[in-house]
Design an enzyme around this catalytic site. Structure first.
Site, PDB file in Angstrom:
ATOM      1  N   ASP A   1     -56.154  -1.153 -23.222  1.00  0.00           N
ATOM      2  CA  ASP A   1     -57.039  -0.304 -22.415  1.00  0.00           C
ATOM      3  C   ASP A   1     -58.478  -0.375 -22.933  1.00  0.00           C
ATOM      4  OD1 ASP A   1     -54.765   0.553 -20.973  1.00  0.00           O
ATOM      5  OD2 ASP A   1     -54.304   1.972 -22.563  1.00  0.00           O
TER       6      ASP A   1
ATOM      7  N   HIS B   1     -50.919   5.698 -22.071  1.00  0.00           N
ATOM      8  CA  HIS B   1     -51.042   4.330 -21.566  1.00  0.00           C
ATOM      9  C   HIS B   1     -50.301   4.195 -20.237  1.00  0.00           C
ATOM     10  CE1 HIS B   1     -51.461   0.047 -21.376  1.00  0.00           C
ATOM     11  NE2 HIS B   1     -50.139  -0.080 -21.270  1.00  0.00           N
TER      12      HIS B   1
HETATM   13  P1  NAD Z   1     -40.667 -10.164 -21.485  1.00  0.00           P
HETATM   14  O1  NAD Z   1     -39.493  -9.853 -20.638  1.00  0.00           O
HETATM   15  O2  NAD Z   1     -41.394 -11.429 -21.252  1.00  0.00           O
HETATM   16  O3  NAD Z   1     -40.245 -10.134 -23.021  1.00  0.00           O
HETATM   17  C1  NAD Z   1     -39.484  -9.100 -23.577  1.00  0.00           C
HETATM   18  C2  NAD Z   1     -38.593  -9.691 -24.636  1.00  0.00           C
HETATM   19  O4  NAD Z   1     -37.817  -8.619 -25.195  1.00  0.00           O
HETATM   20  C3  NAD Z   1     -37.599 -10.734 -24.105  1.00  0.00           C
HETATM   21  O5  NAD Z   1     -37.717 -11.941 -24.824  1.00  0.00           O
HETATM   22  C4  NAD Z   1     -36.238 -10.077 -24.319  1.00  0.00           C
HETATM   23  O6  NAD Z   1     -35.207 -11.003 -24.633  1.00  0.00           O
HETATM   24  C5  NAD Z   1     -36.545  -9.167 -25.498  1.00  0.00           C
HETATM   25  N1  NAD Z   1     -35.548  -8.121 -25.694  1.00  0.00           N
HETATM   26  C6  NAD Z   1     -34.877  -7.404 -24.757  1.00  0.00           C
HETATM   27  N2  NAD Z   1     -34.010  -6.564 -25.358  1.00  0.00           N
HETATM   28  C7  NAD Z   1     -34.160  -6.732 -26.683  1.00  0.00           C
HETATM   29  C8  NAD Z   1     -33.540  -6.153 -27.826  1.00  0.00           C
HETATM   30  N3  NAD Z   1     -32.592  -5.211 -27.715  1.00  0.00           N
HETATM   31  N4  NAD Z   1     -33.925  -6.590 -29.041  1.00  0.00           N
HETATM   32  C9  NAD Z   1     -34.881  -7.535 -29.170  1.00  0.00           C
HETATM   33  N5  NAD Z   1     -35.502  -8.129 -28.127  1.00  0.00           N
HETATM   34  C10 NAD Z   1     -35.134  -7.723 -26.899  1.00  0.00           C
HETATM   35  O7  NAD Z   1     -41.677  -8.924 -21.368  1.00  0.00           O
HETATM   36  P2  NAD Z   1     -43.206  -8.863 -21.828  1.00  0.00           P
HETATM   37  O8  NAD Z   1     -44.079  -9.269 -20.714  1.00  0.00           O
HETATM   38  O9  NAD Z   1     -43.332  -9.539 -23.144  1.00  0.00           O
HETATM   39  O10 NAD Z   1     -43.371  -7.268 -22.008  1.00  0.00           O
HETATM   40  C11 NAD Z   1     -42.650  -6.582 -23.006  1.00  0.00           C
HETATM   41  C12 NAD Z   1     -42.916  -5.083 -22.932  1.00  0.00           C
HETATM   42  O11 NAD Z   1     -44.290  -4.807 -23.262  1.00  0.00           O
HETATM   43  C13 NAD Z   1     -42.694  -4.475 -21.556  1.00  0.00           C
HETATM   44  O12 NAD Z   1     -42.040  -3.240 -21.685  1.00  0.00           O
HETATM   45  C14 NAD Z   1     -44.108  -4.294 -21.018  1.00  0.00           C
HETATM   46  O13 NAD Z   1     -44.183  -3.267 -20.065  1.00  0.00           O
HETATM   47  C15 NAD Z   1     -44.834  -3.926 -22.288  1.00  0.00           C
HETATM   48  N6  NAD Z   1     -46.299  -4.093 -22.254  1.00  0.00           N
HETATM   49  C16 NAD Z   1     -47.045  -3.157 -22.899  1.00  0.00           C
HETATM   50  C17 NAD Z   1     -48.421  -3.272 -22.947  1.00  0.00           C
HETATM   51  C18 NAD Z   1     -49.245  -2.245 -23.673  1.00  0.00           C
HETATM   52  O14 NAD Z   1     -50.465  -2.244 -23.484  1.00  0.00           O
HETATM   53  N7  NAD Z   1     -48.670  -1.420 -24.521  1.00  0.00           N
HETATM   54  C19 NAD Z   1     -49.044  -4.368 -22.324  1.00  0.00           C
HETATM   55  C20 NAD Z   1     -48.262  -5.312 -21.675  1.00  0.00           C
HETATM   56  C21 NAD Z   1     -46.869  -5.156 -21.638  1.00  0.00           C
HETATM   57  C1  LMR Z   2     -50.592  -3.203 -19.051  1.00  0.00           C
HETATM   58  O1  LMR Z   2     -51.366  -2.247 -19.153  1.00  0.00           O
HETATM   59  O2  LMR Z   2     -50.973  -4.324 -18.618  1.00  0.00           O
HETATM   60  C2  LMR Z   2     -49.179  -3.048 -19.519  1.00  0.00           C
HETATM   61  O3  LMR Z   2     -48.872  -1.716 -19.815  1.00  0.00           O
HETATM   62  C3  LMR Z   2     -48.193  -3.671 -18.618  1.00  0.00           C
HETATM   63  C4  LMR Z   2     -48.058  -2.983 -17.291  1.00  0.00           C
HETATM   64  O4  LMR Z   2     -46.931  -2.658 -16.920  1.00  0.00           O
HETATM   65  O5  LMR Z   2     -49.066  -2.804 -16.598  1.00  0.00           O
END
Ligand code: NAD
Ligand code: LMR
Length: 318
Positions: free
Chosen positions: A151, A179
């Site tokens: 953010d 967030h």
């Molecule tokens: P993704 O699906 O590409 O990757 C997630 C990974 O987690 C996968 O490789 C999956 O196998 C693994 N996984 C699932 N269960 C698991 C477990 N029990 N133990 C270990 N690994 C496990 O998803 P992504 O795009 O990398 O996003 C991941 C998370 O981050 C999502 O929840 C997304 O919403 C969040 N996110 C947060 C922010 C933020 O600003 N905080 C930003 C972007 C995404």
């Molecule tokens: C973001 O802000 O890009 C992440 O929290 C992923 C989402 O779900 O938007």
């Protein structure tokens, strides 16, 4: 020198984040854990000529225990991402259980590690993590962080576009709250250096910072949410004051901030960081504009529900 762990390392965020950490000269050892593909990701990254020794683990053969034992920092991007039409709260059903399981491992095998939670909904997964650590008598609020840096990164980028600054890194906007959507509160009145946002552009800019994640979800059209910008944000910058989502009553200065916000427990505020975690939560609120006070009131209301949902889940769900 630091031993770092990525849980969910084979995913869209996990892979580029692991790449960035592999090349970070502060890290001596990097352990990757996921339910799939970590041997391949670790093998690939191991060919990079950098300091960090890298290993990959799967759940079999006590993989989580081996990954976590002795870790100094654990970053968690494990869990499912959004698809168009979903809110972050829609991810709770699946990701709450994943975070609970992984943080239980942290409580057992590296209870003193810094824990950085990326998995959404951050507004609820961080309270879940706090409850799990409390239940194991190892909770230290100065070491648990919900990662809201994306953010802050977006606020710099989008504000720079509006004020015509070519190098968006020069603009720093504190972003507080939670967030997701309206819980994200950019404090543009406190931007450094001071930025004059034209009045007719303010609502649009705030909305874009609050809903920037949706832009990426829509553009990826079903294949996930932000990954590369998230990995960039999670590697951190050198500054020692960064907004992050923390448990206010447990960090120095946090009680005062919580009181200023009507008693809320978890909130992203700019915190001063030191080698042992949070040194102090700062209170930017006396200086904010009336416009921002209104945004804050909406954020507090939404966020309180998200926090209560996470706490309730951690206390009751089996
Ligand atoms: P993704 O699906 O590409 O990757 C997630 C990974 O987690 C996968 O490789 C999956 O196998 C693994 N996984 C699932 N269960 C698991 C477990 N029990 N133990 C270990 N690994 C496990 O998803 P992504 O795009 O990398 O996003 C991941 C998370 O981050 C999502 O929840 C997304 O919403 C969040 N996110 C947060 C922010 C933020 O600003 N905080 C930003 C972007 C995404
Ligand atoms: C973001 O802000 O890009 C992440 O929290 C992923 C989402 O779900 O938007």
């Amino acid at each position: 020198m630091v031993k770092a762990v990525v849980l969910g390392a084979a995913g869209g965020i996990g892979q580029p984040l692991s790449l960035l950490l592999k090349t970070c000269s502060l890290i001596s050892e990097l352990r990757l854990y996921d339910v799939v593909n970590t041997p391949g990701v670790a093998s690939d990254l191991s060919h990079i000529s950098s300091l960090a020794k890298i290993t990959g683990y799967l759940p079999a053969n006590d993989g989580l225990e081996k990954t976590l034992t002795g870790a100094d920092i654990v970053v968690i991007p494990a869990g499912i991402p959004r698809k168009p039409g979903m809110t972050r709260d829609d991810l709770f059903k699946i990701n709450a259980g994943i975070v609970r399981e992984l943080v239980t491992g942290i409580a057992k095998f590296c209870p003193k590690a810094f824990v950085l939670i990326i998995s959404n909904p951050v507004n609820s997964t961080v309270p879940i993590a706090a409850e799990v650590l409390k239940a194991h008598n190892v909770f230290d609020a100065t070491r648990l962080f919900g990662v809201t840096t994306l953010d802050v990164v977006r606020a710099s980028t989008f504000t720079a576009e509006i004020v015509g600054e070519k190098d968006s890194r020069k603009i720093v906007v504190p972003v507080v709250g939670g967030h997701s959507g309206e819980t994200i509160v950019p404090l543009l009145s406190l931007a450094q250096p001071a930025c004059k946002i034209p009045a007719d552009k303010l609502d649009g800019l705030v909305h874009r910072i609050q809903f920037g994640g949706d832009e990426v979800v829509a553009a990826k059209d079903g294949s996930g949410s932000a990954t590369l910008s998230m990995a960039f944000a999670a590697q951190g910058e050198k500054g020692i004051i960064e907004p992050t989502f923390v448990y206010l009553p447990g960090v120095p200065g946090g009680e005062e901030v919580s009181k200023a916000l009507g008693g809320i427990d978890f909130f992203a505020v700019p915190v001063e960081l030191g080698p042992n975690g949070v040194v102090k939560a700062t209170n930017p609120f006396p200086a904010i504009s009336d416009y921002e006070k209104k945004l804050l009131a909406v954020a507090i209301k939404d966020l309180s529900g998200n926090i209560a949902k996470g706490v309730e889940f951690a206390k009751t769900a089996k």
